[in-house]
Design a protein around this motif. Structure first.
Motif, PDB file in Angstrom:
ATOM      1  N   ALA A   1       0.835  -1.206   0.000  1.00 54.45           N
ATOM      2  CA  ALA A   1       0.000   0.000   0.000  1.00 54.45           C
ATOM      3  C   ALA A   1       0.871   1.257   0.000  1.00 54.45           C
ATOM      4  CB  ALA A   1      -0.939  -0.005   1.206  1.00 54.45           C
ATOM      5  N   ILE A   2       1.942   1.242   0.759  1.00 51.15           N
ATOM      6  CA  ILE A   2       2.861   2.387   0.796  1.00 51.15           C
ATOM      7  C   ILE A   2       3.537   2.567  -0.557  1.00 51.15           C
ATOM      8  CG2 ILE A   2       5.048   3.206   1.802  1.00 51.15           C
ATOM      9  CD1 ILE A   2       4.003   1.908   4.486  1.00 51.15           C
ATOM     10  N   ASP A   3       4.000   1.472  -1.147  1.00 50.69           N
ATOM     11  CA  ASP A   3       4.646   1.534  -2.461  1.00 50.69           C
ATOM     12  C   ASP A   3       3.674   2.085  -3.510  1.00 50.69           C
ATOM     13  OD1 ASP A   3       6.937   0.751  -4.295  1.00 50.69           O
ATOM     14  OD2 ASP A   3       5.314  -0.458  -5.166  1.00 50.69           O
ATOM     15  N   ALA A   4       2.440   1.601  -3.491  1.00 54.96           N
ATOM     16  CA  ALA A   4       1.438   2.073  -4.451  1.00 54.96           C
ATOM     17  C   ALA A   4       1.161   3.560  -4.243  1.00 54.96           C
ATOM     18  CB  ALA A   4       0.152   1.261  -4.314  1.00 54.96           C
ATOM     19  N   THR A   5       1.122   4.014  -2.996  1.00 54.49           N
ATOM     20  CA  THR A   5       0.879   5.425  -2.702  1.00 54.49           C
ATOM     21  C   THR A   5       2.008   6.297  -3.220  1.00 54.49           C
ATOM     22  OG1 THR A   5      -0.385   4.809  -0.738  1.00 54.49           O
ATOM     23  CG2 THR A   5       0.379   7.087  -0.856  1.00 54.49           C
ATOM     24  N   GLN A   6       3.236   5.863  -3.023  1.00 59.08           N
ATOM     25  CA  GLN A   6       4.384   6.613  -3.537  1.00 59.08           C
ATOM     26  C   GLN A   6       4.300   6.743  -5.057  1.00 59.08           C
ATOM     27  OE1 GLN A   6       7.305   3.989  -1.797  1.00 59.08           O
ATOM     28  NE2 GLN A   6       7.942   5.566  -0.327  1.00 59.08           N
ATOM     29  N   LYS A   7       3.924   5.666  -5.722  1.00 55.09           N
ATOM     30  CA  LYS A   7       3.811   5.683  -7.181  1.00 55.09           C
ATOM     31  C   LYS A   7       2.629   6.539  -7.624  1.00 55.09           C
ATOM     32  CE  LYS A   7       6.264   1.341  -7.672  1.00 55.09           C
ATOM     33  NZ  LYS A   7       6.197  -0.094  -7.900  1.00 55.09           N
ATOM     34  N   LEU A   8       1.548   6.490  -6.854  1.00 53.55           N
ATOM     35  CA  LEU A   8       0.397   7.343  -7.166  1.00 53.55           C
ATOM     36  C   LEU A   8       0.786   8.817  -7.135  1.00 53.55           C
ATOM     37  CD1 LEU A   8      -2.545   5.611  -5.251  1.00 53.55           C
ATOM     38  CD2 LEU A   8      -2.435   6.049  -7.722  1.00 53.55           C
ATOM     39  N   LYS A   9       1.598   9.215  -6.170  1.00 53.04           N
ATOM     40  CA  LYS A   9       2.031  10.622  -6.073  1.00 53.04           C
ATOM     41  C   LYS A   9       2.733  11.054  -7.360  1.00 53.04           C
ATOM     42  CE  LYS A   9       2.536  10.744  -1.085  1.00 53.04           C
ATOM     43  NZ  LYS A   9       2.486  11.922  -0.271  1.00 53.04           N
TER      44      LYS A   9
END
Length: 193
Positions: free
Chosen positions: A156-164
């Protein structure tokens, strides 16, 4: 929507906008609640409930700032994901660098293509880049949603970083499309002068 909102709901953006605590949100519902909250906490309406007009204005400004921040947070997938991670006490690693070199290489290639298209005012290239970016956004959004539901915090953290990163690319391609289209239309106007 009730006439008054308990102060505690200003601490929870989902409760403030009467949304379920989940990644997927209804943008139309957010927009509708924004208008209702802005009306409810307009200085004239707050002043009706307080005798001190200075206090009413100050309180209205505070509420408006929170309402606007909540709306911005819930409207964008990257900030909404980060907010959800914060609510789950999992946001401490969000500022770390993205470690996925394949993603970074792909994202940098898109960034360079996007910059070239904007500088060159290449509408066709921008139109081709836009669905690529939105597709990657949708994939990372789905990846976040699944990881969040499964409480797979590293994913979830990795996906959030990529979403940014992808949200920024999407905003830039949208701005580029608008600017190139506006420039093309202003050139058309010169023909009729």
């Amino acid at each position: 929507m009730t006439d008054t909102i308990p102060e505690t709901q200003f601490d929870n953006f989902f409760a403030l906008f009467e949304q379920p605590v989940q990644f997927e949100v209804n943008q139309d519902s957010l927009d509708q609640h924004l208008r209702l909250l802005q009306k409810r906490y307009h200085p004239d309406n707050v002043a009706k409930n307080l005798t001190d007009t200075k206090q009413a204005k100050q309180q209205s400004e505070q509420y408006s700032a929170i309402i606007n921040q909540a709306y911005q947070t819930l409207s964008a997938p990257d900030s909404r994901a980060g907010y959800l991670l914060g609510m789950a006490d999992q946001a401490q690693n969000l500022e770390h660098s993205i470690a996925d070199l394949d993603f970074l290489e792909d994202a940098m290639e898109i960034r360079m293509d996007l910059d070239d298209a904007i500088v060159g005012k290449d509408l066709l290239a921008l139109q081709q880049l836009h669905p690529q970016i939105t597709s990657r956004l949708a994939n990372q959004s789905q990846r976040f949603e699944t990881a969040y539901q499964e409480q797979d915090w590293p994913t979830a953290i990795d996906a959030t970083q990529k979403l940014k990163f992808l949200v920024k690319l999407n905003a830039d391609v949208t701005t580029g499309l608008d600017e190139v289209a506006t420039a093309a239309h202003s050139d058309d106007d010169d023909l009729y002068v």
